[in-house]
Design an enzyme around this catalytic site. Sequence first.
Site, mmCIF file in Angstrom:
data_model
loop_
_atom_site.group_PDB
_atom_site.id
_atom_site.type_symbol
_atom_site.label_atom_id
_atom_site.label_comp_id
_atom_site.label_asym_id
_atom_site.label_seq_id
_atom_site.Cartn_x
_atom_site.Cartn_y
_atom_site.Cartn_z
ATOM 1 N NE ARG A 284 -4.272 -1.616 1.214
ATOM 2 C CZ ARG A 284 -5.417 -2.398 1.924
ATOM 3 N NH1 ARG A 284 -5.208 -2.215 3.698
ATOM 4 N NH2 ARG A 284 -6.273 -3.153 1.223
ATOM 5 C CD GLU A 404 -2.580 -3.075 -3.276
ATOM 6 O OE1 GLU A 404 -1.181 -3.646 -2.395
ATOM 7 O OE2 GLU A 404 -2.386 -3.345 -4.305
#
Length: 408
Positions: A284, A404
């Site tokens: 991330r 994501e």
Amino acid sequence: IYFVVKMAGFLSRISLPAVRLLRHTRVISGVPDINTRTSLGINFELTPEQKEYQETARKFAKEAIIPVAGEYDKSGEYPWPIIKQAWELGLTNTLIPTEYGGLGLKLIDDCIIGIEIAYGCTGIGTAIAANGLAEAPVILGGSHETKKKYLGRMTEEPLVAAYCVTEPNCGSDVAGIKTSAVKKGNEWIINGSKMWITNGSHANWYFLLARSDPNADTNNAFTAFVIDRDTPGITPGRKEWNMGQRASNTAGVTFEDVVIPNENVIGVPGKGFKIAMGAFDMTRPPVAAGAVGLAQRAFEEATKYSLTRKAFGKYLIEQQAVAFMLADMAIGIESSRLCTYRGAWEADQGRRNTYYASIAKALASDVAMKCTIDAVQIFGGAGYNSEYPVEKLMRDAKIFQIYEGTSH
């Protein structure tokens, strides 16, 4: 920019008495003066090595990516020549440990590189960065032999890998996946379909998450695997034509009676969900870095345009409404950059960074979307035209709020 500089000067002047008071109280209390203290804590300076990574990636983006990004966006062709150049420069697979032939860089180093690559094109950047997503669970939970086999080959030649988790009916809801893994002796039989897989058509190998116990709770229901692309029964689908980031490859992958040896299990059977989620803590911050690079590009393109375009007898930069938009862009970008670095830094300290990584990804993706929308607005009619760069940036930005882990 003029507005931002003037405000900064104003704020610095009104803050001087407070700084003097702070120094005075520290001397009285026995705390060393702020100018003489040696700080072992917060430091915003990049190391010489990090500056080298940044300059190498920045030069590569400007010379190799930007000149061809538009053509890749129009053709949808996979950018193999660019990926090979990036691999030769050491700008890919940066987190693979040195033990397996990699550079073994820190996560914050990877983010510094990612910002610069994304400045050039986030479609090409995503094609490169997707390797990190596939490699992360192997780094976290793979055996020495698995790491040597699958991570090692990534450092020997320019290959790409893919993270096969998302399915047609579940994206961020990872716990809802249906692809099954049934153990028979020392082998596993895989059946199911994955969707929206970055690098799906070109991957040399896949990280795969499958449901191994349909009756168990989420933490015990899934098993993680690594599997070669040429294993019988694996069929990649066609490239999907997306709104943006068209240089990256997105495809479905079907698994039909695919046999995987038990040695290809990552971690412990039934504990794959934790491994898959742990990978997001590593990836991330780099995704946030991509959003920062994209927002920075939108800001700079809008600034350049506002310095040359006149309306109502003045340059756009002199219009207060435009100056405020540019100031908000700068605020958002710098805030996102710091959050991204914090998320990566926490991981580099060996601490769980889920909180900071999630903040960075959510903030940076929203900032990228807003910056590109505002850039198009500043360009006006020209911003809506494909001959100018910002319409592509706006299309590319949207996916940051979706993949994501969705932002909203």
